[in-house]
Design a protein around this motif. Sequence first.
Motif, short mmCIF file in Angstrom:
data_model
loop_
_atom_site.label_atom_id
_atom_site.label_comp_id
_atom_site.label_asym_id
_atom_site.label_seq_id
_atom_site.Cartn_x
_atom_site.Cartn_y
_atom_site.Cartn_z
N ILE A 1 3.38 -0.25 -26.33
CA ILE A 1 3.41 -0.95 -25.06
C ILE A 1 3.10 0.07 -23.96
N SER A 2 2.13 -0.26 -23.12
CA SER A 2 1.89 0.55 -21.92
C SER A 2 2.80 0.02 -20.84
N VAL A 3 3.59 0.89 -20.24
CA VAL A 3 4.56 0.51 -19.22
C VAL A 3 4.14 1.17 -17.91
N GLY A 4 3.84 0.33 -16.93
CA GLY A 4 3.51 0.83 -15.61
C GLY A 4 4.59 0.43 -14.63
N VAL A 5 4.93 1.33 -13.73
CA VAL A 5 5.95 1.04 -12.72
C VAL A 5 5.41 1.46 -11.36
N SER B 1 0.79 -1.23 0.00
CA SER B 1 0.00 0.00 0.00
C SER B 1 0.83 1.28 0.00
N ASP B 2 2.11 1.22 0.34
CA ASP B 2 2.91 2.44 0.42
C ASP B 2 3.62 2.78 -0.90
N LEU B 3 3.26 2.10 -1.97
CA LEU B 3 3.89 2.33 -3.26
C LEU B 3 3.08 3.32 -4.09
N GLU B 4 3.78 4.02 -4.97
CA GLU B 4 3.14 4.90 -5.93
C GLU B 4 3.39 4.33 -7.31
N GLU B 5 2.66 4.83 -8.30
CA GLU B 5 2.82 4.30 -9.64
C GLU B 5 2.86 5.39 -10.69
N THR B 6 3.45 5.05 -11.81
CA THR B 6 3.45 5.90 -12.99
C THR B 6 3.25 4.99 -14.19
N ILE B 7 2.51 5.49 -15.17
CA ILE B 7 2.22 4.70 -16.37
C ILE B 7 2.46 5.58 -17.58
N THR B 8 3.06 4.99 -18.61
CA THR B 8 3.27 5.70 -19.86
C THR B 8 3.11 4.71 -21.00
N GLU B 9 2.90 5.24 -22.16
CA GLU B 9 2.81 4.41 -23.35
C GLU B 9 3.97 4.77 -24.26
N MET B 10 4.62 3.73 -24.81
CA MET B 10 5.74 3.99 -25.70
C MET B 10 5.80 2.94 -26.80
N HIS B 11 6.52 3.27 -27.84
CA HIS B 11 6.75 2.32 -28.93
C HIS B 11 7.53 1.15 -28.36
#
Length: 145
Positions: free
Chosen positions: A116-120, A39-49
């Motif tokens: 590709i959608s890349v979520g971290v 629960s203490d994590l944050e996320e970011t998502i982007t789309e790239m070739h």
Amino acid sequence: MYDFWLYRWLAERFAGMFASRLVESEHIEPDESDWSWESDLEETITEMHRDAVSPFFTVLTKLFDRGFGPQQIGIIENLVAKLRPAEARQLDFHPARKGKSVTLQILLVRSGIEEISVGVRSSPAMIQAIETLLDQHSDREDAGV
């Protein structure tokens, strides 16, 4: 002709389900069916070739002291090459930064033919560093570099 919105909708649906996962010895799969088990994590998502995924993660390796390098990039490259449209996979790594273990959850979704959608997900400090890398990557693409 491909329906972009259908692929995007399917990718979002599959991303939430994580119906199938890649099992490799170099990463640990989370116990839950989604990636919100810490629960203490944050996320970011982007789309790239899809050709930009490997270079992005290669740059990302510079943020870690150990545990996220060429071998892990190879796992990601292999997975990206095998993803089918609207298929989602999650990888869970625990590299070290400044001598401390960091949770690094990566979600890859084939959202289009070449996209590709890349979520971290990671600690807030890591997400801030990753977003800075994404901004720099975006600026380079805009400049044509």
